[in-house]
Design an enzyme around this catalytic site. Structure first.
Site, PDB file in Angstrom:
ATOM      1  NE  ARG A  66      20.432 -17.574 -15.826  1.00 30.64           N
ATOM      2  CZ  ARG A  66      20.896 -16.701 -14.941  1.00 30.64           C
ATOM      3  NH1 ARG A  66      22.192 -16.644 -14.689  1.00 30.64           N
ATOM      4  NH2 ARG A  66      20.077 -15.901 -14.300  1.00 30.64           N
ATOM      5  NE  ARG A  99      19.371 -10.556 -10.682  1.00 28.47           N
ATOM      6  CZ  ARG A  99      18.744  -9.838 -11.590  1.00 28.47           C
ATOM      7  NH1 ARG A  99      18.544  -8.570 -11.386  1.00 28.47           N
ATOM      8  NH2 ARG A  99      18.326 -10.380 -12.713  1.00 28.47           N
ATOM      9  CG  HIS A 122       9.309 -19.861 -14.835  1.00 32.90           C
ATOM     10  ND1 HIS A 122      10.314 -19.037 -14.398  1.00 32.90           N
ATOM     11  CD2 HIS A 122       9.191 -19.627 -16.173  1.00 32.90           C
ATOM     12  CE1 HIS A 122      10.784 -18.325 -15.430  1.00 32.90           C
ATOM     13  NE2 HIS A 122      10.117 -18.673 -16.511  1.00 32.90           N
ATOM     14  NE  ARG A 127      20.499  -7.853 -15.335  1.00 29.74           N
ATOM     15  CZ  ARG A 127      21.294  -8.594 -16.099  1.00 29.74           C
ATOM     16  NH1 ARG A 127      22.540  -8.236 -16.319  1.00 29.74           N
ATOM     17  NH2 ARG A 127      20.843  -9.703 -16.687  1.00 29.74           N
ATOM     18  CG  LEU A 167       6.654 -14.102   6.296  1.00 29.96           C
ATOM     19  CD1 LEU A 167       8.023 -13.609   6.766  1.00 29.96           C
ATOM     20  CD2 LEU A 167       6.855 -15.267   5.351  1.00 29.96           C
ATOM     21  CG  ASP A 170      17.533 -13.861 -12.569  1.00 28.53           C
ATOM     22  OD1 ASP A 170      16.654 -14.293 -13.354  1.00 28.53           O
ATOM     23  OD2 ASP A 170      18.571 -13.295 -12.965  1.00 28.53           O
ATOM     24  NE  ARG A 184      11.747 -13.240 -18.932  1.00 27.82           N
ATOM     25  CZ  ARG A 184      12.405 -13.917 -18.017  1.00 27.82           C
ATOM     26  NH1 ARG A 184      12.083 -15.170 -17.775  1.00 27.82           N
ATOM     27  NH2 ARG A 184      13.388 -13.370 -17.345  1.00 27.82           N
TER      28      ARG A 184
HETATM   29  C1  IPE Z   1      14.168 -10.015 -12.711  1.00 21.84           C
HETATM   30  O1  IPE Z   1      14.762 -11.028 -13.441  1.00 21.84           O
HETATM   31  C2  IPE Z   1      12.679 -10.261 -12.598  1.00 21.84           C
HETATM   32  C3  IPE Z   1      12.269 -11.395 -11.771  1.00 21.84           C
HETATM   33  C4  IPE Z   1      13.037 -12.198 -11.105  1.00 21.84           C
HETATM   34  C5  IPE Z   1      10.854 -11.595 -11.694  1.00 21.84           C
HETATM   35  P1  IPE Z   1      15.029 -10.899 -14.993  1.00 21.84           P
HETATM   36  O2  IPE Z   1      15.614 -12.186 -15.428  1.00 21.84           O
HETATM   37  O3  IPE Z   1      13.796 -10.462 -15.700  1.00 21.84           O
HETATM   38  O4  IPE Z   1      16.108  -9.732 -15.082  1.00 21.84           O
HETATM   39  P2  IPE Z   1      17.124  -9.342 -16.245  1.00 21.84           P
HETATM   40  O5  IPE Z   1      16.327  -9.262 -17.522  1.00 21.84           O
HETATM   41  O6  IPE Z   1      18.147 -10.426 -16.326  1.00 21.84           O
HETATM   42  O7  IPE Z   1      17.733  -8.054 -15.824  1.00 21.84           O
HETATM   43  C1  IPE Z   2      13.362 -15.523 -12.913  1.00 20.85           C
HETATM   44  O1  IPE Z   2      14.020 -16.506 -13.635  1.00 20.85           O
HETATM   45  C2  IPE Z   2      11.877 -15.648 -12.997  1.00 20.85           C
HETATM   46  C3  IPE Z   2      11.221 -14.644 -13.855  1.00 20.85           C
HETATM   47  C4  IPE Z   2      11.825 -13.639 -14.408  1.00 20.85           C
HETATM   48  C5  IPE Z   2       9.809 -14.791 -14.058  1.00 20.85           C
HETATM   49  P1  IPE Z   2      14.401 -16.292 -15.161  1.00 20.85           P
HETATM   50  O2  IPE Z   2      13.286 -16.805 -15.990  1.00 20.85           O
HETATM   51  O3  IPE Z   2      14.782 -14.893 -15.427  1.00 20.85           O
HETATM   52  O4  IPE Z   2      15.656 -17.241 -15.293  1.00 20.85           O
HETATM   53  P2  IPE Z   2      16.944 -16.971 -16.178  1.00 20.85           P
HETATM   54  O5  IPE Z   2      17.553 -15.686 -15.702  1.00 20.85           O
HETATM   55  O6  IPE Z   2      16.509 -16.894 -17.605  1.00 20.85           O
HETATM   56  O7  IPE Z   2      17.806 -18.162 -15.905  1.00 20.85           O
HETATM   57 MG    MG Z   3      16.569 -13.915 -15.398  1.00 16.86          MG
END
Ligand code: IPE
Ligand code: IPE
Ligand code: MG
Length: 248
Positions: free
Chosen positions: A20, A177, A33, A183, A127, A16, A67
């Site tokens: 940001r 995480r 990404h 979470r 792996l 995650d 999204r």
């Molecule tokens: C969890 O991250 C899913 C992935 C990393 C693929 P999210 O960014 O979607 O989770 P929330 O919405 O903050 O809980």
């Molecule tokens: C996790 O990064 C990747 C996916 C959920 C696909 P985010 O895209 O959720 O990044 P933040 O949480 O918005 O920074």
């Molecule tokens: Mg996220």
């Protein structure tokens, strides 16, 4: 086993913080990404080098469809591109790929690529890399229960495990995480019952070898009791004469 002194056999990661990471640099979220794929490549190499047996990563959740459409299509394109660009080198490093999640609502272009990558790497043994894509822990439990019901089998704990999407690997030992949130976000709900949780403030593109080593070091200081008392665990470890599954 008293302290989890060994390298965790199975590490699970909620990758995650990509969005940001990009926003802070005034870049589009999809650029974050892309950097996330680079970070995953580095993490896979580090896990291979450290003797981790299984790495399971969360790449796209059941809820990520909510999204904006351009981000969702960007993530699909990124997955398609990564299949072509990453699979040959992953395979030469001995990585066995599995894609875990619902395939019914993915495009044929993507599902064909997933199938091919799995077939191409099936014989590798260094792996196991599970990429959870269009995955949700609730989806997994529901599909497992549905399969048992269809077969007319009783729905017991012992029967559910073998029909879950990760039946080919043992449960995760260490659940990481990144991105600062504490979470689960619907990741590995069943399988993480006794995983050690580690939350990192680092955004996924910044999560490097040193960060991984810190997570492993924290894991190694934990006492995994699995419902027993600390005394019981210590006696058991003495009897075995070892503090864990040290393999290196
Ligand atoms: C969890 O991250 C899913 C992935 C990393 C693929 P999210 O960014 O979607 O989770 P929330 O919405 O903050 O809980
Ligand atoms: C996790 O990064 C990747 C996916 C959920 C696909 P985010 O895209 O959720 O990044 P933040 O949480 O918005 O920074
Ligand atoms: Mg996220």
């Amino acid at each position: 086993m008293s302290k989890a002194a060994s390298i965790p056999h199975h590490i699970a990661i909620v990758m995650d913080g990509n969005g940001r990471w990009a926003t802070r640099r005034f870049m589009p979220r999809v650029a974050g990404h892309k950097r996330g794929v680079d970070s995953l490549r580095r993490c896979v190499k580090a896990c291979v080098a450290r003797g981790v047996g299984v790495l399971t990563v969360f790449a796209f959740s059941s809820e990520n469809w909510n999204r904006p459409a351009d981000e969702v299509s960007g993530l699909m394109e990124l997955m398609f591109g990564a299949l072509a660009s990453e699979v040959p080198s992953l395979s030469s490093e001995g990585v066995q790929l599995h894609f875990v999640g619902e395939r019914a609502n993915l495009s044929e272009k993507i599902t064909a690529g997933l199938r091919q990558a799995e077939a191409q790497t099936a014989q590798n043994t260094r792996l196991v890399l599970n990429v959870c894509f269009n995955y949700g822990g609730r989806w997994d439990i529901a599909q497992a229960a549905r399969r048992l019901a269809e077969r007319g089998e009783p729905i017991t704990e012992a029967a559910i495990g073998p029909v879950l999407a990760l039946a080919h690997v043992p449960d995760p030992d260490l659940f990481i995480r990144t991105g600062g949130e504490q979470r689960l976000s619907n990741f590995l709900l069943w399988q993480s019952a006794y995983a050690e949780l580690f939350f990192s403030e680092q955004l996924w593109p910044d999560f490097d070898e040193a960060a991984l080593d810190e997570a492993i070091a924290v894991y190694q200081r934990r006492e995994r009791r699995f419902g027993k008392t600390s005394d019981q665990v210590k006696v058991q470890a003495q009897a075995v004469g070892t503090h864990g599954r040290r393999t290196a």
